[in-house]
Design a protein around this motif. Structure first.
Motif, PDB file in Angstrom:
ATOM      1  N   LEU A  65       8.609   1.204  -5.543  1.00  0.00           N
ATOM      2  CA  LEU A  65       8.312   1.069  -6.966  1.00  0.00           C
ATOM      3  C   LEU A  65       7.784   2.403  -7.461  1.00  0.00           C
ATOM      4  N   THR A  66       8.307   2.852  -8.585  1.00  0.00           N
ATOM      5  CA  THR A  66       7.883   4.153  -9.108  1.00  0.00           C
ATOM      6  C   THR A  66       7.483   4.113 -10.579  1.00  0.00           C
ATOM      7  N   SER A  67       7.756   3.030 -11.280  1.00  0.00           N
ATOM      8  CA  SER A  67       7.421   2.993 -12.702  1.00  0.00           C
ATOM      9  C   SER A  67       5.905   2.984 -12.869  1.00  0.00           C
ATOM     10  N   PRO A  68       5.380   3.613 -13.925  1.00  0.00           N
ATOM     11  CA  PRO A  68       3.925   3.642 -14.138  1.00  0.00           C
ATOM     12  C   PRO A  68       3.306   2.247 -14.209  1.00  0.00           C
ATOM     13  N   GLU A  69       4.014   1.310 -14.814  1.00  0.00           N
ATOM     14  CA  GLU A  69       3.469  -0.053 -14.933  1.00  0.00           C
ATOM     15  C   GLU A  69       3.325  -0.709 -13.562  1.00  0.00           C
ATOM     16  N   ASP A  70       4.359  -0.575 -12.731  1.00  0.00           N
ATOM     17  CA  ASP A  70       4.297  -1.153 -11.390  1.00  0.00           C
ATOM     18  C   ASP A  70       3.212  -0.482 -10.553  1.00  0.00           C
ATOM     19  N   CYS A  71       3.167   0.828 -10.580  1.00  0.00           N
ATOM     20  CA  CYS A  71       2.208   1.562  -9.755  1.00  0.00           C
ATOM     21  C   CYS A  71       0.768   1.269 -10.154  1.00  0.00           C
ATOM     22  N   ALA A  72       0.537   1.073 -11.452  1.00  0.00           N
ATOM     23  CA  ALA A  72      -0.827   0.810 -11.925  1.00  0.00           C
ATOM     24  C   ALA A  72      -1.393  -0.463 -11.316  1.00  0.00           C
ATOM     25  N   ARG A  73      -0.545  -1.445 -11.021  1.00  0.00           N
ATOM     26  CA  ARG A  73      -1.022  -2.714 -10.454  1.00  0.00           C
ATOM     27  C   ARG A  73      -1.542  -2.551  -9.031  1.00  0.00           C
ATOM     28  N   TYR A  74      -1.161  -1.464  -8.393  1.00  0.00           N
ATOM     29  CA  TYR A  74      -1.544  -1.236  -7.001  1.00  0.00           C
ATOM     30  C   TYR A  74      -2.658  -0.187  -6.865  1.00  0.00           C
ATOM     31  N   ALA A  75      -3.286   0.189  -7.956  1.00  0.00           N
ATOM     32  CA  ALA A  75      -4.260   1.279  -7.913  1.00  0.00           C
ATOM     33  C   ALA A  75      -5.601   0.855  -7.323  1.00  0.00           C
ATOM     34  N   SER A  76      -5.986  -0.415  -7.484  1.00  0.00           N
ATOM     35  CA  SER A  76      -7.345  -0.823  -7.151  1.00  0.00           C
ATOM     36  C   SER A  76      -7.367  -2.157  -6.414  1.00  0.00           C
ATOM     37  N   ASP A  77      -8.523  -2.435  -5.805  1.00  0.00           N
ATOM     38  CA  ASP A  77      -8.748  -3.735  -5.185  1.00  0.00           C
ATOM     39  C   ASP A  77      -9.824  -4.480  -5.976  1.00  0.00           C
ATOM     40  N   GLN A  78     -10.500  -5.432  -5.374  1.00  0.00           N
ATOM     41  CA  GLN A  78     -11.490  -6.242  -6.092  1.00  0.00           C
ATOM     42  C   GLN A  78     -12.905  -5.685  -6.003  1.00  0.00           C
ATOM     43  N   SER A  79     -13.045  -4.452  -5.562  1.00  0.00           N
ATOM     44  CA  SER A  79     -14.367  -3.871  -5.369  1.00  0.00           C
ATOM     45  C   SER A  79     -15.037  -3.426  -6.659  1.00  0.00           C
TER      46      SER A  79
ATOM     47  N   PRO B 106      -2.757   2.139   2.930  1.00  0.00           N
ATOM     48  CA  PRO B 106      -2.222   0.825   3.323  1.00  0.00           C
ATOM     49  C   PRO B 106      -2.813  -0.267   2.443  1.00  0.00           C
ATOM     50  N   GLN B 107      -1.971  -1.228   2.076  1.00  0.00           N
ATOM     51  CA  GLN B 107      -2.402  -2.266   1.137  1.00  0.00           C
ATOM     52  C   GLN B 107      -1.615  -3.530   1.374  1.00  0.00           C
ATOM     53  N   VAL B 108      -2.169  -4.627   0.877  1.00  0.00           N
ATOM     54  CA  VAL B 108      -1.368  -5.835   0.663  1.00  0.00           C
ATOM     55  C   VAL B 108      -2.115  -6.802  -0.241  1.00  0.00           C
ATOM     56  N   GLY B 109      -3.153  -7.476   0.261  1.00  0.00           N
ATOM     57  CA  GLY B 109      -3.815  -8.496  -0.560  1.00  0.00           C
ATOM     58  C   GLY B 109      -4.710  -7.940  -1.652  1.00  0.00           C
ATOM     59  N   ARG B 110      -5.252  -6.733  -1.445  1.00  0.00           N
ATOM     60  CA  ARG B 110      -6.164  -6.069  -2.385  1.00  0.00           C
ATOM     61  C   ARG B 110      -7.366  -6.952  -2.718  1.00  0.00           C
ATOM     62  N   THR B 111      -7.856  -7.689  -1.728  1.00  0.00           N
ATOM     63  CA  THR B 111      -9.036  -8.536  -1.941  1.00  0.00           C
ATOM     64  C   THR B 111     -10.315  -7.866  -1.456  1.00  0.00           C
ATOM     65  N   GLY B 112     -10.227  -6.631  -0.969  1.00  0.00           N
ATOM     66  CA  GLY B 112     -11.389  -5.940  -0.412  1.00  0.00           C
ATOM     67  C   GLY B 112     -12.464  -5.664  -1.443  1.00  0.00           C
ATOM     68  N   LEU B 113     -13.705  -5.583  -0.963  1.00  0.00           N
ATOM     69  CA  LEU B 113     -14.858  -5.379  -1.838  1.00  0.00           C
ATOM     70  C   LEU B 113     -15.539  -4.034  -1.615  1.00  0.00           C
ATOM     71  N   SER B 114     -14.898  -3.136  -0.861  1.00  0.00           N
ATOM     72  CA  SER B 114     -15.503  -1.833  -0.588  1.00  0.00           C
ATOM     73  C   SER B 114     -14.629  -0.661  -1.023  1.00  0.00           C
ATOM     74  N   GLY B 115     -13.554  -0.929  -1.737  1.00  0.00           N
ATOM     75  CA  GLY B 115     -12.716   0.149  -2.254  1.00  0.00           C
ATOM     76  C   GLY B 115     -11.765   0.740  -1.241  1.00  0.00           C
ATOM     77  N   GLY B 116     -11.568   0.068  -0.109  1.00  0.00           N
ATOM     78  CA  GLY B 116     -10.688   0.601   0.915  1.00  0.00           C
ATOM     79  C   GLY B 116      -9.227   0.635   0.538  1.00  0.00           C
ATOM     80  N   ALA B 117      -8.824  -0.178  -0.444  1.00  0.00           N
ATOM     81  CA  ALA B 117      -7.424  -0.220  -0.862  1.00  0.00           C
ATOM     82  C   ALA B 117      -7.194   0.484  -2.194  1.00  0.00           C
ATOM     83  N   CYS B 118      -8.195   1.197  -2.704  1.00  0.00           N
ATOM     84  CA  CYS B 118      -8.031   1.952  -3.952  1.00  0.00           C
ATOM     85  C   CYS B 118      -7.342   3.280  -3.647  1.00  0.00           C
ATOM     86  N   SER B 119      -6.388   3.638  -4.463  1.00  0.00           N
ATOM     87  CA  SER B 119      -5.599   4.842  -4.169  1.00  0.00           C
ATOM     88  C   SER B 119      -6.188   6.075  -4.851  1.00  0.00           C
ATOM     89  N   PRO B 120      -6.485   7.132  -4.077  1.00  0.00           N
ATOM     90  CA  PRO B 120      -6.902   8.401  -4.668  1.00  0.00           C
ATOM     91  C   PRO B 120      -5.725   9.098  -5.335  1.00  0.00           C
TER      92      PRO B 120
END
Length: 476
Positions: A33-47, A82-96
């Protein structure tokens, strides 16, 4: 930033279009996925930490795909989150900034369930709840259980060494993984999907990846150890004078029920009042207010288990440990009692800006630490409120501290609590992981020698630092 750092950043910026093109040629529309809308959904987790939309989201469907993706990203020195559920609470799945996300959401499903060996092999993207249900259909059980079971995945729980409410009986995720497969930073695959319980043939390499939060490799498949399934349990809620009484109850419960204790959860009065009286998140089943609330669940070997809990309560009452209590008589009553404990996952809106400390200390020191934290926070004008709930049997407390939302308040409260925790020889995270949020506090739980060893292992296995950059280590 020195000249070498500037050159590396410049090289990465130049490489970004090339790596996206190379990945797109390998994976095609379904795999990237490369569209800005798609990529934005994967930027953060629940932290609550806000990541930067990734350059692309890679969605491999096989171990070979993950290997290809890592080989390409290694060639161009592009960071991979690495990502999948994005349920983490420590920011481990947030993309720099300047990284790609590798999501294992297409690598899902049960590969094999071996009743005789009591094992289940699953893809990393398989939801925890799916694994639990498959095991129970076979009359078995996968005992790792957390509130986000419907969205958290096997790969994520392994990467963070998830705990939950059943650690007292079955241990953390680490204790329930027999075999593992992972892809390294350069694309090499390390695979030992073994069902062997006794294996002392050298280093048990799977333990490097369990709890490493994707910084040493990307978990792709796992062999999980199943347990016998006990379909029924007995549940009781006890009102106690204080936390010290809860520890005495734990000793008494171990003597009476042994390994049948599946949960031993504690709720401090500040938490109880908040979820039962200040909000409508849960309903109290007890009259009056007490110094501590204890939820105990035991495996029910037969109809006599409820009678056992009733007799246990009578003994606690006679010993002046329990002041009131209620025994769940139905499934609905069990759900109502558990709702009080699990309401911690729903307090965010009502509690406002807050820090959710996931702290571990010795079980015998838990009450003293919480008392010390209350005294410390009472003298801090930045702290606007505190609620505490946790796992009494393993010394893990979730300490939520409200504040005005300012960065200054966060800094002050975190420094105070983690400083106190260092004095109590505790862990800055018990089950949520370090991620990016707690990376700078690692030295409050780990010695310089331990940190040096961790950094050395990271440098050896990921010399370019492309695997989940910024997670676990504040600096490499």
């Amino acid at each position: 930033m020195d000249q070498t750092d500037i050159q590396q950043v410049s090289q990465q910026d130049t490489a970004q279009p090339d790596v996206i093109e190379a990945l797109a040629q390998v994976f095609g529309p379904a795999g990237i996925l490369t569209s800005p809308e798609d990529c934005a959904r994967y930027a953060s987790d629940q932290s609550g930490l806000h990541g930067t939309p990734p350059l692309a989201v890679i969605r491999p469907a096989s171990v070979h795909d993950v290997s290809e993706a890592m080989a390409i990203c290694s060639r161009y020195r592009i960071g991979v989150v690495p990502q999948v559920g994005r349920t983490g609470l420590s920011g481990g799945a947030c993309s720099p900034q300047g990284t790609v996300v590798l999501s294992t959401e297409r690598m899902t499903g049960i590969i094999e369930l071996d009743r005789d060996a009591m094992t289940l092999t699953a893809w990393a993207g398989t939801p925890l709840e799916t694994v639990q249900e498959a095991a129970r259909e076979a009359g078995l059980d996968y005992p790792v259980d957390i509130g986000a079971r419907g969205s958290a995945t096997i790969g994520g729980t392994i990467a963070t060494n998830a705990g939950g409410i059943r650690v007292l009986q079955h241990g953390m995720t680490r204790a329930n993984v027999l075999g593992l497969e992972a892809v390294l930073a350069d694309g090499a695959v390390v695979s030992r999907l073994s069902k062997t319980v006794k294996d002392n043939s050298g280093f048990d390499l799977k333990h490097m990846f369990i709890g490493s939060e994707g910084t040493l490799g990307i978990v792709t498949r796992a062999v999980l150890q199943l347990r016998r399934h006990v379909p029924q349990s007995a549940l009781a809620l006890f009102a106690l004078p204080d936390h010290a009484a809860a520890l005495k109850c734990l000793t008494a419960a171990r003597q009476r029920f042994g390994s049948r204790i599946t949960a031993f959860e504690g709720m401090w009065p500040d938490y109880w009042d908040f979820v039962c009286h200040k909000t409508s998140l849960a309903t109290s089943r007890l009259d009056g207010r007490y110094g501590f609330y204890l939820l105990i669940e035991v495996e029910a070997e037969g109809p006599e288990s409820e009678a056992e809990l009733e007799a246990f309560f009578a003994d606690l009452f006679e010993a002046d440990l329990a002041q009131d209590g209620v025994l769940a008589k139905s499934i609905s009553e069990m759900r109502a009692l558990w709702q009080v404990r699990e309401a911690v996952g729903e307090v965010d809106d009502d509690f406002g800006h807050h820090i959710n400390f996931d702290i571990g200390v010795s079980p015998s020191a838990l009450g003293g630490f919480c008392d010390a934290a209350d005294i410390l926070l009472a003298d801090m004008p930045e702290a606007l409120g505190v609620i505490k709930v946790g796992h009494v049997g393993d010394g893990n407390v979730h300490l939520l501290v409200a504040h005005d939302g300012s960065h200054a308040a966060e800094e002050s409260i975190e420094a105070a609590i983690y400083g106190l925790l260092r004095d109590w020889d505790g862990a800055v995270t018990a089950e949520h992981g370090i991620g990016r949020i707690k990376a700078r506090w690692m030295d409050h739980s780990r010695s310089p020698q331990e940190l040096a060893l961790m950094r050395g292992l990271k440098a050896q296995m990921d010399p370019q630092g492309i695997l989940n950059p910024g997670a676990l280590f504040d600096q490499i």
